[in-house]
Design a protein around this motif. Structure first.
Motif, mmCIF file in Angstrom:
data_model
loop_
_atom_site.group_PDB
_atom_site.id
_atom_site.type_symbol
_atom_site.label_atom_id
_atom_site.label_comp_id
_atom_site.label_asym_id
_atom_site.label_seq_id
_atom_site.Cartn_x
_atom_site.Cartn_y
_atom_site.Cartn_z
ATOM 1 N N LEU A 1 -8.688 5.780 5.455
ATOM 2 C CA LEU A 1 -7.558 4.985 4.972
ATOM 3 C C LEU A 1 -6.809 4.400 6.166
ATOM 4 O O LEU A 1 -6.379 5.129 7.069
ATOM 5 C CB LEU A 1 -6.614 5.872 4.141
ATOM 6 N N LYS B 1 0.795 -1.223 0.000
ATOM 7 C CA LYS B 1 0.000 0.000 0.000
ATOM 8 C C LYS B 1 0.832 1.280 0.000
ATOM 9 O O LYS B 1 0.480 2.257 -0.672
ATOM 10 C CB LYS B 1 -0.923 0.010 1.224
ATOM 11 N N PHE B 2 1.940 1.293 0.741
ATOM 12 C CA PHE B 2 2.695 2.524 0.928
ATOM 13 C C PHE B 2 4.114 2.403 0.351
ATOM 14 O O PHE B 2 4.720 1.332 0.381
ATOM 15 C CB PHE B 2 2.797 2.884 2.410
ATOM 16 N N VAL C 1 -10.152 10.708 4.681
ATOM 17 C CA VAL C 1 -9.961 11.294 3.353
ATOM 18 C C VAL C 1 -11.341 11.705 2.842
ATOM 19 O O VAL C 1 -12.193 10.846 2.593
ATOM 20 C CB VAL C 1 -9.296 10.299 2.365
ATOM 21 N N TYR D 1 3.936 7.589 0.502
ATOM 22 C CA TYR D 1 3.160 7.823 -0.718
ATOM 23 C C TYR D 1 2.248 6.619 -0.943
ATOM 24 O O TYR D 1 2.642 5.476 -0.715
ATOM 25 C CB TYR D 1 4.086 8.005 -1.923
ATOM 26 N N THR D 2 1.027 6.915 -1.399
ATOM 27 C CA THR D 2 0.099 5.852 -1.745
ATOM 28 C C THR D 2 -0.824 6.324 -2.860
ATOM 29 O O THR D 2 -0.954 7.530 -3.103
ATOM 30 C CB THR D 2 -0.735 5.410 -0.519
ATOM 31 N N ASN D 3 -1.427 5.359 -3.540
ATOM 32 C CA ASN D 3 -2.425 5.658 -4.579
ATOM 33 C C ASN D 3 -3.788 5.179 -4.103
ATOM 34 O O ASN D 3 -3.894 4.083 -3.537
ATOM 35 C CB ASN D 3 -2.059 4.973 -5.898
ATOM 36 N N LEU D 4 -4.792 5.998 -4.362
ATOM 37 C CA LEU D 4 -6.152 5.666 -3.942
ATOM 38 C C LEU D 4 -7.061 5.678 -5.167
ATOM 39 O O LEU D 4 -7.150 6.682 -5.873
ATOM 40 C CB LEU D 4 -6.643 6.681 -2.903
ATOM 41 N N ILE E 1 -1.217 11.390 -1.148
ATOM 42 C CA ILE E 1 -2.190 10.480 -1.775
ATOM 43 C C ILE E 1 -2.443 10.940 -3.208
ATOM 44 O O ILE E 1 -2.814 12.101 -3.442
ATOM 45 C CB ILE E 1 -3.512 10.462 -0.998
ATOM 46 N N THR E 2 -2.223 10.037 -4.154
ATOM 47 C CA THR E 2 -2.517 10.300 -5.567
ATOM 48 C C THR E 2 -3.770 9.503 -5.949
ATOM 49 O O THR E 2 -3.865 8.308 -5.644
ATOM 50 C CB THR E 2 -1.346 9.881 -6.462
ATOM 51 N N HIS F 1 -3.884 3.127 8.287
ATOM 52 C CA HIS F 1 -2.445 3.422 8.332
ATOM 53 C C HIS F 1 -1.659 2.187 8.786
ATOM 54 O O HIS F 1 -2.218 1.115 9.036
ATOM 55 C CB HIS F 1 -2.185 4.600 9.267
#
Length: 314
Positions: free
Chosen positions: A236, A209-210, A246, A218-221, A279-280, A238
């Motif tokens: 989200l 995830k990270f 979010v 950094y993570t993508n959602l 978060i991207t 952790h």
């Protein structure tokens, strides 16, 4: 004996002050020749010089000075050449310690079992601590001979065995890739000296995830097209299980980036300092076909003019 074997005459009369009145250089040479004779004529001093050189003589006399042999014979390559005693040590060993991002976030204690080679004493003796020493001998009036000898001590025999031991390691919060923990004397053994050291080097395992960069995460959602258009509210999870809220009430486009302050990794030097979480967003488009009515409804809702444009996006 081997190596250097030289014989040189000393002529003190040539430099006698009576023959060289007012000549300081000749006077110094005469004194140096006297010092050489004094060392050669004294068994204890000669043995000390053979083994320890000028430093050994100075320690005996408890005073400063210079090396008279070096002044006379150093430029011929026959000066005192005491081989420095080299300190032997086994090779260091570096082992990768694979740790999870959760362990680096929270910290952890782990026990590692390792089979380590080491030397143990056994019956018999062996040569050890071998070195080259100079021996100085009087060969006649006003001359001497220097020879080089290999000298060894007698030590107990050793046998190589393997021992199993457990090592306790601490994974501290915020540790970075490449950081090491050292265990002195736990590396490769050496028959003539101490064992080397063992280093465990932190290597972070890939997380699903990270991604970590320094103290930041950094993570993508992924969100649906509907959520991208009308907004969403989610939590989200952790690394330690706590939830990061979010929430978006406006349009979220593909590739949009937001930052959550203080939701990154702890700083190794200052545990009260935390990095940030970035978060991207990815937008998942529907795959089903839209009816003509649905298409007209979307056009009316969006009321968006065509934005078709070709450009170099690389």
């Amino acid at each position: 004996s081997s190596g250097i074997n030289a014989e040189w005459p000393l002529r003190p009369g040539k430099y006698h002050p009576d023959k060289n009145p007012g000549d300081d250089t000749a006077s110094d040479k005469f004194k140096e020749i006297g010092e050489v004779y004094e060392i050669l004529a004294d068994d204890d001093k000669r043995k000390t010089y053979d083994r320890h050189g000028e430093d050994g003589i100075k320690n005996m006399q408890q005073g400063g000075g210079h090396d008279p042999f070096a002044n006379f014979f150093g430029h011929f390559g026959f000066g005192h050449q005491q081989e420095e005693q080299q300190e032997h040590k086994g090779s260091d060993v570096v082992v990768d310690l694979f740790v999870s991002l959760e362990e680096l976030y929270l910290g952890n204690f782990v026990t590692v079992k390792r089979d380590r080679p080491t030397y143990e004493e056994t019956s018999g003796t062996r040569q050890c601590n071998c070195r080259m020493e100079m021996k100085t001998h009087m060969t006649g009036p006003g001359s001497f001979q220097m020879t080089q000898h290999r000298v060894c001590d007698q030590c107990a025999n050793l046998v190589l065995v393997t021992v199993t031991e457990e090592l306790d390691l601490e994974i501290e919060p915020g540790m970075l890739d490449g950081m090491t923990q050292r265990f002195s004397g736990k590396g490769e053994p050496h028959m003539e000296g101490d064992s080397g050291d063992l280093f465990f080097k932190v290597k972070t395992m890939r997380h699903p995830k990270f991604e970590r960069k320094g103290d930041d995460l950094y993570t993508n959602l992924t969100i649906s097209l509907q959520e991208a258009l009308v907004g969403f509210d989610m939590t989200l999870a952790h690394l330690d299980g706590h939830g990061v809220p979010v929430k978006r009430e406006k349009v979220t486009w593909p590739g949009a980036l937001i930052m959550k302050k203080g939701e990154g990794m702890p700083n190794f030097e200052d545990r009260n300092k935390l990095g940030n979480l970035f978060i991207t967003f990815d937008v998942k488009f529907p795959r089903g076909e839209l009816s003509s009515v649905d298409k007209d409804s979307i056009r009316k809702i969006l009321n968006q003019a065509s934005a078709q444009k070709a450009y170099n996006g690389l």
